[in-house]
Design a protein around this motif. Structure first.
Motif, PDB file in Angstrom:
ATOM      1  N   GLY A 259       0.926  -1.107   0.244  1.00 28.94           N
ATOM      2  CA  GLY A 259      -0.058   0.051   0.028  1.00 28.94           C
ATOM      3  C   GLY A 259       0.920   1.199  -0.088  1.00 28.94           C
ATOM      4  N   PRO A 260       0.303   2.436  -0.907  1.00 27.72           N
ATOM      5  CA  PRO A 260       1.114   3.586  -0.530  1.00 27.72           C
ATOM      6  C   PRO A 260       0.833   4.522   0.314  1.00 27.72           C
ATOM      7  CG  PRO A 260      -0.639   3.822  -2.104  1.00 27.72           C
ATOM      8  CD  PRO A 260      -0.958   2.365  -1.602  1.00 27.72           C
ATOM      9  N   HIS A 304      11.770   3.379  -3.810  1.00 26.34           N
ATOM     10  CA  HIS A 304      11.856   2.676  -2.677  1.00 26.34           C
ATOM     11  C   HIS A 304      10.645   1.457  -2.373  1.00 26.34           C
ATOM     12  CE1 HIS A 304      15.555   4.598  -1.699  1.00 26.34           C
ATOM     13  NE2 HIS A 304      14.813   5.748  -1.502  1.00 26.34           N
ATOM     14  N   ILE A 305       9.655   1.838  -2.874  1.00 26.06           N
ATOM     15  CA  ILE A 305       8.199   1.329  -2.449  1.00 26.06           C
ATOM     16  C   ILE A 305       7.576   0.152  -3.424  1.00 26.06           C
ATOM     17  CG2 ILE A 305       5.997   1.247  -1.435  1.00 26.06           C
ATOM     18  CD1 ILE A 305       8.396   2.443   0.312  1.00 26.06           C
ATOM     19  N   GLY A 306       7.562  -0.992  -2.980  1.00 21.17           N
ATOM     20  CA  GLY A 306       6.867  -2.042  -3.721  1.00 21.17           C
ATOM     21  C   GLY A 306       6.452  -3.162  -2.845  1.00 21.17           C
ATOM     22  N   ASP A 307       6.512  -4.266  -3.248  1.00 23.72           N
ATOM     23  CA  ASP A 307       6.231  -5.710  -2.582  1.00 23.72           C
ATOM     24  C   ASP A 307       7.117  -5.436  -1.424  1.00 23.72           C
ATOM     25  OD1 ASP A 307       6.151  -8.122  -1.505  1.00 23.72           O
ATOM     26  OD2 ASP A 307       5.135  -8.871  -3.123  1.00 23.72           O
ATOM     27  N   PRO A 308       6.514  -5.700  -0.129  1.00 24.08           N
ATOM     28  CA  PRO A 308       7.566  -5.434   0.807  1.00 24.08           C
ATOM     29  C   PRO A 308       8.696  -6.685   0.941  1.00 24.08           C
ATOM     30  CG  PRO A 308       5.392  -6.233   1.657  1.00 24.08           C
ATOM     31  CD  PRO A 308       5.364  -5.716   0.375  1.00 24.08           C
ATOM     32  N   LEU A 410       2.910  -1.934  -6.165  1.00 27.06           N
ATOM     33  CA  LEU A 410       2.502  -0.790  -5.712  1.00 27.06           C
ATOM     34  C   LEU A 410       1.315  -0.434  -5.787  1.00 27.06           C
ATOM     35  CD1 LEU A 410       3.636   1.630  -3.928  1.00 27.06           C
ATOM     36  CD2 LEU A 410       4.324   2.555  -5.853  1.00 27.06           C
ATOM     37  N   HIS A 411       0.739  -0.100  -5.096  1.00 32.16           N
ATOM     38  CA  HIS A 411      -0.943   0.180  -5.197  1.00 32.16           C
ATOM     39  C   HIS A 411      -1.023   1.801  -5.049  1.00 32.16           C
ATOM     40  CE1 HIS A 411      -4.828  -2.080  -5.058  1.00 32.16           C
ATOM     41  NE2 HIS A 411      -4.060  -3.123  -5.268  1.00 32.16           N
TER      42      HIS A 411
END
Length: 528
Positions: A259-260, A304-308, A410-411
Motif C-alpha cells: 500500500g502507498p 523505494h516502495i513495492g512488495d515489502p 505498488l498500489h
C-alpha cells in the motif's frame, strides 16, 4: 459551520451509527445493515458489494481491497491487505524478451488476481456478525432487477466510451444498445448477479476455484495472459499492523506497503515542520508547500516502495524524523526544489467507504478496479470486470516494484484512520488514483490546521502536482494560480475534479458522529 447563503452540504449528525459512501444507495444499504444489528465491517462490505454493481467504473468483485478496523474505536488497529498478485508465470525476463517495457493497461498482463472477495470474507470473519450470503443480497438485486445510473457514474461512463468499445466483452456487458449508459438509464447485469449468488452460497472458494475462476482464467489466457487456476486458488489476504505518524497531537494510520499510505505519512512529517495556521488555506504558500511535500514523498515512493518482500529500505527509516529533515531545510516559499521528475505507471479510480457502528467499531475501507472500468476485460460468462492493477508494476529489473512471479504491485488505494490518545477520532479517505495521499493530507490539515468541519474539509478546492504539472481544480482562486506560476509551477486545469472523499468524526464526549461526503461524487453520509 458553512454559510447558508451559499450552495453547499451540511454535515450529517447521528448518535448510533453512520456510513459515508460515494453513492446514496450504497449508504442506504449500509444503514439498513447497521439498523439490523450488523457491525461496521458488515455495513462496509454490503455497501461495497453494491457499489461494485452500481458504480462499475470504480470498483467491483474483480478488484482489490484494503481496510483498517479498530474494534470499539480504541486499542489495536488491524490492517487488511486484500491486493492480488501477479501470475507465477509473470517473470520480468518474459516481458523483456518480448521487448515489453511497460504493462499495457488494457491487456491481460495488467490483470492481477482480484483480492477483494477474500478480503471481505476475512474482515467479516474477524469483525462481522452477518455473512456474505446476507450482505451480497443488495448487490444481487441491483444486478438482477436493475439500477438507475447516477450523474457521476454516467459522466465517467461517457468518458470511457472508446475504451469500452474496444475492450474484451465490454461492448457486450457495458455498452447497452451500443452506447454508454446515460444518467437515468436502467442497467441490468444478470450474469454478474449469478456470480454473486455463487459467492453468497459458497464464499470465497466460489470465486477463486470452480466455474467462476475457470472462466476468468480462460478469458485471460485467451487474450495472451499468463494466469493459471493455481494463481487464483492460492490467493490469501494479508493481515498486518498499520504504520503511522503523529500530526497535531493525532496519530495517523495507514496500511503498510505494498500500500502507498507511507506517502501520506511522509507528507505529514514534512508539513509538520511548518506552521500552516499562519498562512491562509487557499493561498499560494499553502498550495506550494503541499506540492513540495508531495513531490518529495512521491519521489521516495517511486524509488523505494513495492512488495515489502522486495524492498531494500526499512519503512521505519522512511518515517524517521531525519528523512523529513533532510528535505525540509531545502524548501523555499519562492521557488521549487530541484527534484527528479516522477512518472508513476498509472493514475486509477476507486471507491472509499467509512463506517462507525453503535458500539463504535470503526471500519475505514477502500476497494478498486484501478483505472476507470479497470482493464476493460470482462470475463466471458461471469460478468466479472477485471482490474488492471498489475499495470502499476514496472518492468525494470532490481526495482522493488518490478513485476515478478506472485508479487504484489505498488498500489494507490489507502484507507486512513486518525486517533487521539488511542481512541478513533476520524475514519477517512480520499479517492482519486495518485491523488489519494495528497487528498488525505489536504483534508486532514483542513481540519487540524484550519478548523474546518469534515464537510468543509472535503469540499475545499484541490490541486495535485503530478508528472511536473500542478493540476488545479476550478475552485482554486485565479490569484493563487498566477502566484504559483510566478514561483515556477507549471499549472493546468483538470477536466474531472480530483478524487472524492468521505469522513466520519467521533465526538466521544457528546456521544455523537459527524459525517461528510464529497460533492465531486454522487454519494452522501447517512446516520441514525
Amino acid at each position: 459551520m458553512r454559510s447558508f447563503h451559499f450552495p453547499g452540504r451540511s454535515t450529517v449528525h447521528a448518535q448510533n451509527g453512520m456510513i459515508a459512501t460515494s453513492h446514496p444507495q450504497a449508504a442506504l444499504a449500509g444503514i439498513e445493515v447497521l439498523r439490523a444489528g450488523g457491525t461496521a465491517a458488515d455495513a462496509a462490505v454490503a455497501a461495497c458489494a453494491l457499489l461494485g454493481v452500481i458504480e462499475p467504473q470504480s470498483t467491483g468483485i474483480g478488484g482489490d481491497c484494503f481496510a483498517l478496523v479498530q474494534p470499539k474505536g480504541e486499542g489495536r488497529i488491524t490492517a487488511y491487505n486484500g491486493s492480488g498478485r501477479a501470475p507465477m508465470a509473470a517473470t520480468v525476463d518474459w516481458y523483456l524478451e518480448r521487448k515489453i517495457h511497460s504493462v499495457p493497461l488494457t491487456s491481460a498482463h495488467a490483470v492481477s488476481v482480484p483480492g477483494a472477495i477474500d478480503a471481505w470474507d476475512r474482515i467479516l470473519r474477524d469483525h462481522g456478525r452477518l455473512g456474505l450470503d446476507r450482505l451480497l443480497q443488495p448487490a444481487i438485486r441491483a444486478a438482477e432487477d436493475g439500477y438507475v445510473v447516477a450523474p457521476r457514474v454516467g459522466f465517467d461512463w461517457n468518458n470511457q466510451f472508446e475504451k469500452l468499445k474496444n475492450g474484451t466483452n465490454t461492448a457486450r456487458y457495458l455498452l447497452p444498445h451500443g452506447r454508454p449508459a446515460a444518467v437515468g438509464d436502467v442497467i441490468r447485469q444478470p450474469e454478474l448477479a449469478q456470480t454473486l449468488r455463487i459467492i453468497a452460497k459458497e464464499g470465497p472458494k466460489g470465486f477463486y476455484t470452480g466455474a467462476v475462476a475457470e472462466d476468468m482464467v480462460q478469458t485471460l489466457r485467451g487474450i495472451g495472459g499468463l494466469h493459471a487456476l493455481e494463481d487464483f486458488a492460492n490467493h490469501q489476504t494479508e493481515v498486518t499492523a498499520p504504520i503511522g505518524t503523529t500530526y497535531k497531537d493525532h496519530d495517523v494510520w495507514q496500511c503498510p506497503p505494498n500500500g502507498p499510505g507511507i506517502t501520506m505519512l511522509v507528507m505529514l512529517n514534512i508539513l509538520s515542520r511548518f506552521d500552516l495556521t499562519r498562512i491562509a488555506p487557499l493561498s499560494i504558500e499553502r498550495f506550494h508547500l503541499e506540492a513540495e511535500a508531495a513531490r518529495i514523498a512521491y519521489m521516495m515512493r517511486e524509488q523505494h516502495i513495492g512488495d515489502p518482500e522486495h524492498m531494500t529500505i526499512e519503512v521505519a527509516s522512511i518515517l524517521a524524523k531525519e528523512f523529513a529533515d533532510e528535505y525540509v531545510s531545502q524548501i523555499s516559499l519562492d521557488k521549487l526544489l530541484d527534484l527528479p521528475s516522477v512518472a508513476p505507471p498509472m493514475n486509477p479510480e476507486t471507491v472509499y467507504i467509512t463506517v462507525v457502528d453503535r458500539d463504535r467499531n470503526v471500519c475505514s475501507f477502500i476497494n478498486s478496479i484501478a483505472h476507470s472500468f479497470g482493464s476493460a476485460i470482462v470475463s466471458n460468462q461471469t460478468g466479472v470486470l477485471l482490474q488492471n492493477r498489475a499495470g502499476g508494476f514496472r518492468i525494470q529489473p532490481d526495482h522493488p516494484n518490478c513485476i515478478g512471479p506472485g508479487k504484489r504491485p505498488l498500489h494507490t488505494i489507502i484507507p486512513a484512520l486518525a486517533t487521539k490518545a488511542g481512541r478513533a477520532q476520524m475514519s477517512f479517505g480520499v479517492m482519486g488514483g495518485q491523488y489519494q495521499p495528497v487528498g488525505q493530507t489536504h483534508v486532514l490539515t483542513n481540519i487540524l490546521d484550519y478548523g474546518c468541519d469534515v464537510q468543509e474539509a472535503i469540499d475545499m478546492a484541490r490541486g495535485l502536482h503530478y508528472e511536473g504539472v500542478y493540476q488545479l481544480e476550478d475552485g482554486v482562486p485565479a490569484e493563487v494560480v498566477e502566484g504559483l506560476e510566478k514561483i515556477g509551477h507549471k499549472t493546468s486545469k483538470v477536466m474531472s475534479p480530483l478524487g472524492g472523499g468521505q469522513a466520519i468524526w467521533i465526538d466521544w464526549d457528546k456521544g455523537t458522529l459527524t459525517g461528510g461526503s464529497d460533492p465531486r461524487k454522487d454519494g452522501c453520509a447517512l446516520g441514525y
